[in-house]
Design an enzyme around this catalytic site. Structure first.
Site: not given
Ligand code: FAD
Ligand code: EPU
Length: 350
Positions: A172, A245, A342
């Site tokens: 991240r 997250s 995050e």
């Molecule tokens: P924004 O939220 O608009 O911006 C995020 C940051 O990037 C800000 O600092 C912004 O200034 C900067 N930025 C955006 N575009 C540019 C650009 N073109 N040039 C320079 N800076 C820029 N993230 C994960 O890593 N793994 C996950 O599994 C994951 N799951 C998600 C699930 C949900 C339901 C949601 C809502 C979010 C999740 N995220 C996850 C977080 C998010 O999707 C990512 O961080 C994504 O890359 C953000 O993209 P965005 O275009 O919405 O950026």
């Molecule tokens: N868990 C709990 N309680 C909950 C949810 C999860 O105890 O309510 C436990 C699960 O049992 C599991 C562990 O937490 O053992 C990990 O859970 P999960 O696999 O859902 O992953 P996470 O660590 O919670 C991370 C990323 C996610 C990404 C998933 C899958 C971060 C901060 N988050 O979540 O990214 O999708 O792994 O790889 O690293 C995001 O960054 O926005 C995001 C959604």
């Protein structure tokens, strides 16, 4: 290519950001600048209405918490081209404009027979934002596939091309997180393998594959499994505002993790970038502190995942942040572990 009738950029005053952040926080930007043709950036940024004002670049706003109205200009990229730059025997190089939808790019790459991005299916946001926090899920991170990032450097006032090393990707993390808004990313280049070893090890993928009746999985099956798991666990931001997250999983020294495990043997622990450190589950600690499903007015914690803060409708950025602070204080008190947000906080400090 742009059509002759399409403007290279547009500027709107007093623009609502409600649809531009997935928490759906109701905030206003003094100006919204949409850039469809990135080559005009230097001249648009030099306009008197824009120059010398604060500038915030947003993609889809899926990783931000906006606490209050935004002074100055919010910049959004509308360049949504995907191009194949090079076909080789074992890989293909693809360039995606900053405004390309990330999940759309993943699906497009799989349709082209390319692999690599399948574990990153259904992550919201844009291609341009994907390197910022080195998006990751289910055992893969985008930094493994990024060959270069093209950007306008606002400090040096020049176009730059950062290779993988210069991006300094971590969990991240990247160089872009440390200097927010310095680099305006206009496109990313991905080097995608034609064949690679599928990552099926992350908890849940194997079980999901079995439930799907898949015996000899291909990359598209992995994407479908990831999509199914994500749909069960994570609330859809179109239905319930959230930014995924809300906290990063803390990365702790091994000795501290061993002590924690003596007290809490069920704490989920994962490998970290360094051998002498481990990532521990923030979701588990938050759930253990009793926050899962908590609701205070319109701000709350998702009933399906303890790491996800949600907006049930009219929560403000400040209210969501206040809840995040209460959660982090209780995790610190119970486990002695600080947890950090995050999403980028806009208009507030952690
Ligand atoms: P924004 O939220 O608009 O911006 C995020 C940051 O990037 C800000 O600092 C912004 O200034 C900067 N930025 C955006 N575009 C540019 C650009 N073109 N040039 C320079 N800076 C820029 N993230 C994960 O890593 N793994 C996950 O599994 C994951 N799951 C998600 C699930 C949900 C339901 C949601 C809502 C979010 C999740 N995220 C996850 C977080 C998010 O999707 C990512 O961080 C994504 O890359 C953000 O993209 P965005 O275009 O919405 O950026
Ligand atoms: N868990 C709990 N309680 C909950 C949810 C999860 O105890 O309510 C436990 C699960 O049992 C599991 C562990 O937490 O053992 C990990 O859970 P999960 O696999 O859902 O992953 P996470 O660590 O919670 C991370 C990323 C996610 C990404 C998933 C899958 C971060 C901060 N988050 O979540 O990214 O999708 O792994 O790889 O690293 C995001 O960054 O926005 C995001 C959604």
């Amino acid at each position: 290519m742009m059509s002759a009738s399409m403007p290279a950029w547009t500027l709107t005053e007093n623009a609502s950001l409600k649809a531009l952040n997935t928490f759906h926080v109701d905030a206003v930007a003094a100006q919204l600048l949409e850039v469809f043709e990135p080559s005009v950036l230097p001249e648009v940024l030099a306009l008197p209405q824009v120059a010398g004002q604060p500038l915030l670049v947003l993609g889809s706003g899926s990783n931000v918490l906006i606490a209050g109205d935004v002074a100055g200009t919010v910049l959004v990229f509308g360049n949504r081209n995907i191009e194949i730059l090079e076909h080789r025997a074992d890989h293909t190089v693809v360039r995606a404009g900053a405004g390309v939808n990330w999940h759309g790019l993943v699906m497009w790459s799989l349709q082209q027979g390319l692999s690599g991005l399948e574990n990153l299916a259904l992550i919201p946001g844009t291609a341009g934002a994907s390197p910022i926090q080195n998006i990751g899920a289910y055992g893969a991170q985008v930094g493994e596939f990024i060959q270069a990032v093209d950007a306008w450097d606002r400090v040096e006032q020049t176009w730059v091309r950062l290779d993988t090393e210069a991006c300094r990707f971590g969990y991240r993390d990247s160089v872009f997180k440390h200097e927010p808004d310095r680099y305006l990313i206009t496109s990313i280049e991905l080097r995608l393998p034609l064949l690679h070893e599928l990552r099926l090890g992350y908890a849940g993928i194997g079980e999901e594959m079995q439930a799907m009746g898949v015996e000899l999985p291909v990359a598209a099956d992995v994407a479908n499994a990831v999509i199914n798991i994500r749909r069960r666990k994570l609330p859809d931001p179109d239905v319930l505002g959230n930014a995924g997250s809300f906290f990063k999983n803390p990365v702790l020294p091994l000795e501290q993790v061993e002590v924690l495990l003596q007290h809490y043997p069920e704490l989920p622990v994962f490998p970290a970038d360094q051998d002498d450190r481990r990532k521990v589950s923030a979701a588990w600690m938050i759930e253990t502190c009793g926050w899962k499903g908590y609701r205070d007015g319109d701000s709350g914690v998702a009933p399906s995942h303890a790491l996800v803060l949600v907006n049930y409708g009219a929560a403000s950025g400040e209210q969501l942040l206040a809840l995040a602070r209460r959660i982090s204080a209780s995790v610190l008190e119970t486990f002695g572990v600080p947890i950090e947000p995050e999403p980028r906080l806009i208009g507030a400090q952690w």
